[in-house]
Design a protein around this motif. Structure first.
Motif, mmCIF file in Angstrom:
data_model
loop_
_atom_site.group_PDB
_atom_site.id
_atom_site.type_symbol
_atom_site.label_atom_id
_atom_site.label_comp_id
_atom_site.label_asym_id
_atom_site.label_seq_id
_atom_site.Cartn_x
_atom_site.Cartn_y
_atom_site.Cartn_z
ATOM 1 N N ARG A 192 24.346 7.574 74.045
ATOM 2 C CA ARG A 192 24.183 8.859 74.663
ATOM 3 C C ARG A 192 22.862 8.971 75.194
ATOM 4 N NH1 ARG A 192 27.587 13.117 73.758
ATOM 5 N NH2 ARG A 192 28.705 12.079 72.192
ATOM 6 N N GLY B 159 23.019 13.872 77.073
ATOM 7 C CA GLY B 159 24.054 14.174 76.552
ATOM 8 C C GLY B 159 25.160 13.258 77.319
ATOM 9 N N GLU B 160 24.991 12.523 78.493
ATOM 10 C CA GLU B 160 25.841 11.793 79.195
ATOM 11 C C GLU B 160 26.060 10.405 78.480
ATOM 12 O OE1 GLU B 160 27.439 12.483 82.146
ATOM 13 O OE2 GLU B 160 26.463 14.235 81.691
ATOM 14 N N LEU B 161 27.157 9.821 78.652
ATOM 15 C CA LEU B 161 27.320 8.611 77.994
ATOM 16 C C LEU B 161 27.142 7.248 78.866
ATOM 17 C CD1 LEU B 161 30.781 9.437 76.306
ATOM 18 C CD2 LEU B 161 28.535 9.432 75.084
ATOM 19 N N GLN C 81 29.481 2.151 77.797
ATOM 20 C CA GLN C 81 30.737 2.712 77.172
ATOM 21 C C GLN C 81 31.478 1.314 76.979
ATOM 22 O OE1 GLN C 81 31.982 5.161 80.179
ATOM 23 N NE2 GLN C 81 31.175 6.959 79.336
ATOM 24 N N ASN D 148 30.126 11.741 66.571
ATOM 25 C CA ASN D 148 29.000 11.831 67.411
ATOM 26 C C ASN D 148 27.559 12.063 66.876
ATOM 27 O OD1 ASN D 148 31.000 11.885 69.599
ATOM 28 N ND2 ASN D 148 31.363 13.837 69.139
ATOM 29 N N THR E 282 27.953 7.786 70.125
ATOM 30 C CA THR E 282 29.618 8.091 69.834
ATOM 31 C C THR E 282 30.122 7.069 69.513
ATOM 32 O OG1 THR E 282 29.457 9.928 71.564
ATOM 33 C CG2 THR E 282 31.586 9.189 70.582
#
Length: 174
Positions: free
Chosen positions: A62, A66-68, A71, A118, A123
């Motif tokens: 993250r 707050g953007e992931l 992934q 989270n 996350t």
């Protein structure tokens, strides 16, 4: 009151009692067979999950915003069937709290419980297999409804697509 009316009324009350007993017996039997029903519905739904399922997030980093990023997703597609009250901590690591806890069905027809944790920088998740009976005990009748709804919506979309293709072919042919 007339004896015939009294006798008929008494018989009507007996019939109602019998019906109530049969209804309770049937409901009890149904509750006992919910695992079997869910297992059968899951097996029948499994081939469709590959087409309508989602790639569920396994873990990600993250950013400060707050953007992931970075992934990683689970290999098999899944459909979300229900959301439960999060446990205080994950079974695989008691130091990790559970922020979201959901029941999913994967493309093999297996039920799982997916728990997300989270933090400010990460996350990640924990995926645990559930027997159909366990899934019903935790998530209840919502699973039956959601499995039915998933197939119903898929069938509706398929009908719309088929109709659109037929109209397109008709247009091309005219």
């Amino acid at each position: 009151m007339d004896p015939i009316i009294e006798e008929g009324y008494a018989r009507l009350l007996e019939t109602l009692e019998d019906l109530q007993a049969k209804k309770e017996e049937s409901a009890s039997e149904l509750r006992g067979n919910m695992g079997t029903l869910l297992a059968r519905m899951a097996a029948d739904t499994a081939p469709v999950v590959k087409q309508i399922g989602l790639e569920m997030l396994r873990r990600a980093k993250r950013e400060a915003s707050g953007e992931l990023y970075d992934q990683v997703f689970y290999e098999k597609k899944m459909i979300v069937l229900g959301k439960g009250d999060p446990l205080p901590y994950r079974p695989d690591d008691p130091t990790k709290p559970v922020d979201a806890q959901i029941c999913v069905l994967d493309e093999d027809g297996a039920f799982h419980e997916l728990m997300y944790t989270n933090t400010d920088i990460r996350t990640d998740s924990y995926l645990a297999a559930l027997a159909p009976e366990e899934a019903f005990d935790i998530y209840g009748y919502e699973l039956v409804f959601m499995l039915y709804r998933a197939l119903y919506e898929y069938a509706e979309m398929d009908e719309e697509l088929t109709a659109a293709l037929a109209r397109t072919l008709e247009y091309i042919g005219s």
